[in-house]
Design an enzyme around this catalytic site. Structure first.
Site, short mmCIF file in Angstrom:
data_model
loop_
_atom_site.label_atom_id
_atom_site.label_comp_id
_atom_site.label_asym_id
_atom_site.label_seq_id
_atom_site.Cartn_x
_atom_site.Cartn_y
_atom_site.Cartn_z
N GLU A 43 -1.66 7.56 7.80
CA GLU A 43 -2.58 8.39 7.01
C GLU A 43 -3.43 9.20 7.97
O GLU A 43 -3.84 8.68 9.02
CB GLU A 43 -3.53 7.51 6.18
CG GLU A 43 -3.08 7.24 4.77
CD GLU A 43 -4.10 6.45 3.97
OE1 GLU A 43 -5.27 6.34 4.40
OE2 GLU A 43 -3.72 5.93 2.92
N ARG A 87 -8.23 -7.56 -8.63
CA ARG A 87 -8.98 -8.81 -8.83
C ARG A 87 -10.41 -8.49 -9.23
O ARG A 87 -10.85 -7.34 -9.14
CB ARG A 87 -9.03 -9.58 -7.51
CG ARG A 87 -9.70 -8.75 -6.41
CD ARG A 87 -10.06 -9.53 -5.17
NE ARG A 87 -10.88 -8.73 -4.28
CZ ARG A 87 -10.42 -7.91 -3.35
NH1 ARG A 87 -9.13 -7.76 -3.18
NH2 ARG A 87 -11.25 -7.22 -2.59
N HIS A 115 -15.09 -4.38 8.52
CA HIS A 115 -14.42 -4.40 7.22
C HIS A 115 -14.94 -5.47 6.28
O HIS A 115 -14.32 -5.78 5.27
CB HIS A 115 -12.89 -4.47 7.38
CG HIS A 115 -12.37 -3.33 8.20
ND1 HIS A 115 -12.48 -2.03 7.79
CD2 HIS A 115 -11.80 -3.28 9.43
CE1 HIS A 115 -11.99 -1.23 8.71
NE2 HIS A 115 -11.59 -1.96 9.71
N LYS A 134 0.81 -1.23 0.00
CA LYS A 134 0.00 0.00 0.00
C LYS A 134 0.84 1.28 0.00
O LYS A 134 0.38 2.31 -0.52
CB LYS A 134 -0.96 -0.02 1.19
CG LYS A 134 -1.82 -1.29 1.30
CD LYS A 134 -2.60 -1.58 0.02
CE LYS A 134 -3.25 -2.96 0.07
NZ LYS A 134 -3.85 -3.36 -1.21
C1 MV4 Z 1 -9.44 4.94 5.98
C2 MV4 Z 1 -10.60 5.48 6.54
C3 MV4 Z 1 -10.56 6.81 6.94
N1 MV4 Z 1 -9.41 7.54 6.78
N2 MV4 Z 1 -8.34 5.70 5.82
C4 MV4 Z 1 -10.87 0.42 5.86
C5 MV4 Z 1 -10.23 -0.77 5.20
C6 MV4 Z 1 -9.25 -0.27 4.21
N3 MV4 Z 1 -9.64 -0.62 2.87
C7 MV4 Z 1 -9.21 1.21 4.41
N4 MV4 Z 1 -10.26 1.56 5.32
C8 MV4 Z 1 -10.44 2.84 5.71
N5 MV4 Z 1 -9.37 3.66 5.57
C9 MV4 Z 1 -8.34 6.97 6.23
N6 MV4 Z 1 -7.24 7.69 6.06
C10 MV4 Z 1 -11.72 4.67 6.65
C11 MV4 Z 1 -11.64 3.34 6.23
C12 MV4 Z 1 -12.82 2.54 6.32
C13 MV4 Z 1 -13.35 2.15 7.57
C14 MV4 Z 1 -12.76 2.47 8.78
C15 MV4 Z 1 -13.30 2.07 9.99
C16 MV4 Z 1 -14.49 1.33 9.99
C17 MV4 Z 1 -15.10 0.99 8.80
C18 MV4 Z 1 -14.54 1.39 7.58
C19 MV4 Z 1 -15.17 1.04 6.39
C20 MV4 Z 1 -14.63 1.45 5.19
C21 MV4 Z 1 -13.45 2.19 5.17
#
Ligand code: MV4
Length: 504
Positions: A201, A295, A236, A116
């Site tokens: 981040e 994917r 997630h 990432k």
């Molecule tokens: C984040 C975010 C907010 N700010 N990054 C979750 C899994 C991965 N794909 C990235 N994710 C997130 N990254 C920043 N800088 C919010 C998420 C996020 C999330 C976070 C907490 C609970 C549920 C979530 C669902 C989707 C994305």
């Protein structure tokens, strides 16, 4: 050129891929574990080979065995589906070395997006906005991260470079608590990925999770198929996806800008085949690249329903060296599609996985309904794999029609023998915020309670009012009679006894 495809997967996605192959006139080879002797993908394929014992490590993750079976059976290509070996650059490489086409991107694209921090650096160079955070591709020591953190600002997130899907992710609200969180994030990442590297981040609060479907051929043509709204998740795990995103809605300008940026992100790694660019979008419509999934995704059917593009067939054509059959101008989004992931888990008991034999089931059908399933009555759900048993996808001309159709389809859906999250989805369809499209990534975990709605049979008139408002808002009288929806018992047990009486 290949005309026989080995499907290195199981469940609904293996069945989905077999169907695409069949429509293209290609022969199919299934592989299966001991737990999956009776599985649907084994029955649907032209040939099937046993991989080994039930645990994934000894079956669906055995890339070496899968390649040997492909060669022995005369398959010329391997479709990895999602999960298992789908995003393993070393497996894609091994396929190529064995003279097999890997139906997916180049190993170098998988590797570049799989790390990432490398992905962030690569797309940044291509002019793609990323969430403010640490820069560069190298690994940073705790000392460096603690020094950089105040410049990024709190709250922030520690994320695993090998991660994705939230593993090894930690929210940090101040510098004092950060050293301990770095240790636990690194430990979790090391355990999950064998790589304890992390990056930082800024935390975007109240953001939406919106992703763009990409298709890219081997001739440098790259297009997008619009977005999917994926904010409804629990731990997630996505539970429901829809397209268009209610947040993007009819803002064609935003869709165009995000789509162009998504294409640029894919081009940054010389991407080929189908892939997905994930964005976070804040309330002011600022959007930031999050990661790329290299994917086919679980939720690809909603995009198929509104664009009319068969993504899996397109993947196979691309791997055969064909030009994309669409240019960006040909891609039109028609109507609205919603997907509910049907999981064998108990929504009343903390979503605990549920195993056992499916004794009876009745699938919803009719206008605008699609069910992609990997199970059938008589099949035993084992504890070895994820709990997704099917996907219920509906299409409607408008979001209101799609929501009402999903309510109807969920009511028709009968599964007896294991517990499923169908009641969760029914509650969600009754939620004001879902109906209004007013939700972000925290909604399911922080604001939504299945119990609250379950107790509230008295909320029916309220729900009726919401539907009426929704329908009026979309200026259509079409579904107005639904507001007089009967109070019907949807218990599977009542349905089962009725069904059994009819059988006698
Ligand atoms: C984040 C975010 C907010 N700010 N990054 C979750 C899994 C991965 N794909 C990235 N994710 C997130 N990254 C920043 N800088 C919010 C998420 C996020 C999330 C976070 C907490 C609970 C549920 C979530 C669902 C989707 C994305």
């Amino acid at each position: 050129m290949f005309s026989k495809v080995l499907i290195a997967n199981r469940g609904e996605i293996a069945v989905r891929i077999i169907r695409a192959c069949r429509e293209l006139g290609m022969e199919t080879v299934a592989v299966y574990s001991e737990a999956d002797r009776q599985a649907l993908h084994v029955r649907y394929a032209d040939e099937a080979y046993l991989l080994g014992p039930s645990p994934s490590r000894e079956s669906y993750l055995r890339g070496d065995k899968i390649i040997t079976i492909a060669q022995k059976s005369g398959a010329g290509a391997i479709h990895p589906g999602y999960g298992f070996l789908a995003e393993r650059a070393d497996f894609a490489e091994a396929c190529m070395e064995a003279g097999l086409a890997f139906i997916g991107p180049k190993p170098s694209s998988i590797a570049a997006m799989g790390d990432k921090a490398v992905a962030r650096a690569t797309v940044t160079r291509a002019g793609v906005p990323v969430v403010p955070g640490t820069e560069g591709e190298g690994s940073l020591a705790d000392e460096d991260l603690l020094h950089l953190a105040p410049h990024i600002g709190f709250p922030l997130l520690i994320k695993a470079t090998a991660g994705g899907g939230g593993k090894g992710m930690r929210e940090v609200t101040n510098l004092e608590e950060m050293p301990a969180l770095l240790i636990s994030a690194r430990r979790e990442a090391e355990a999950a990925f064998g790589d304890g590297n992390v990056y930082l981040e800024k935390l975007l609060e109240g953001a939406r999770h919106i992703e763009f479907q990409i298709l890219a051929d081997l001739h440098s043509n790259v297009i997008h198929l619009g977005e999917r709204e994926c904010s409804l998740q629990r731990r997630h795990q996505k539970l429901l996806e829809e397209t268009p995103s209610p947040f993007v809605g009819d803002d064609q300008e935003l869709r165009k800008r995000m789509g162009e940026v998504a294409v640029r992100a894919a081009q940054a790694v010389g991407y080929e085949n189908a892939g997905t660019i994930e964005f976070l979008v804040d309330k002011d419509k600022n959007f930031f690249f999050l990661e790329m999934n290299t994917r086919l995704q679980v939720e690809h059917p909603v995009t198929e329903m509104v664009t009319g593009v068969d993504i899996v067939k397109e993947q196979i054509r691309i791997a055969r060296g064909r030009q994309l059959r669409y240019s960006q101008e040909n891609i039109l989004m028609n109507g609205w599609a919603i997907e509910c992931r049907i999981n064998a888990e108990d929504p009343y008991n903390n979503f605990l996985p549920s195993t056992g034999r499916i004794t009876h089931s009745l699938l919803p059908t009719g206008p605008g309904v699609r069910v992609d399933t990997g199970v059938y009555p008589g099949f035993e759900i084992s504890p070895y794999y994820d709990s997704l048993i099917s996907k219920l996808i509906v299409w409607g001309e408008t979001r209101a029609e799609a929501v009402l159709r999903m309510r109807r389809a969920l009511e028709e859906y009968k599964i007896v023998g294991v517990r499923t999250n169908v009641p969760f989805h029914q509650s969600l369809m009754d939620s004001h915020r879902f109906m209004g499209g007013q939700f972000d990534t925290r909604f399911v975990e922080e604001r939504f309670s299945i119990g609250a709605i379950e107790e509230g049979k008295s909320t029916r008139p309220e729900i009726a009012a919401i539907i009426a408002t929704l329908v009026a808002h979309e200026q259509t009288q079409r579904a107005a009679h639904i507001i007089q929806r009967n109070e019907r018992d949807t218990s599977n047990w009542k349905w089962l006894s009725r069904w059994e009486r009819l059988q006698r």
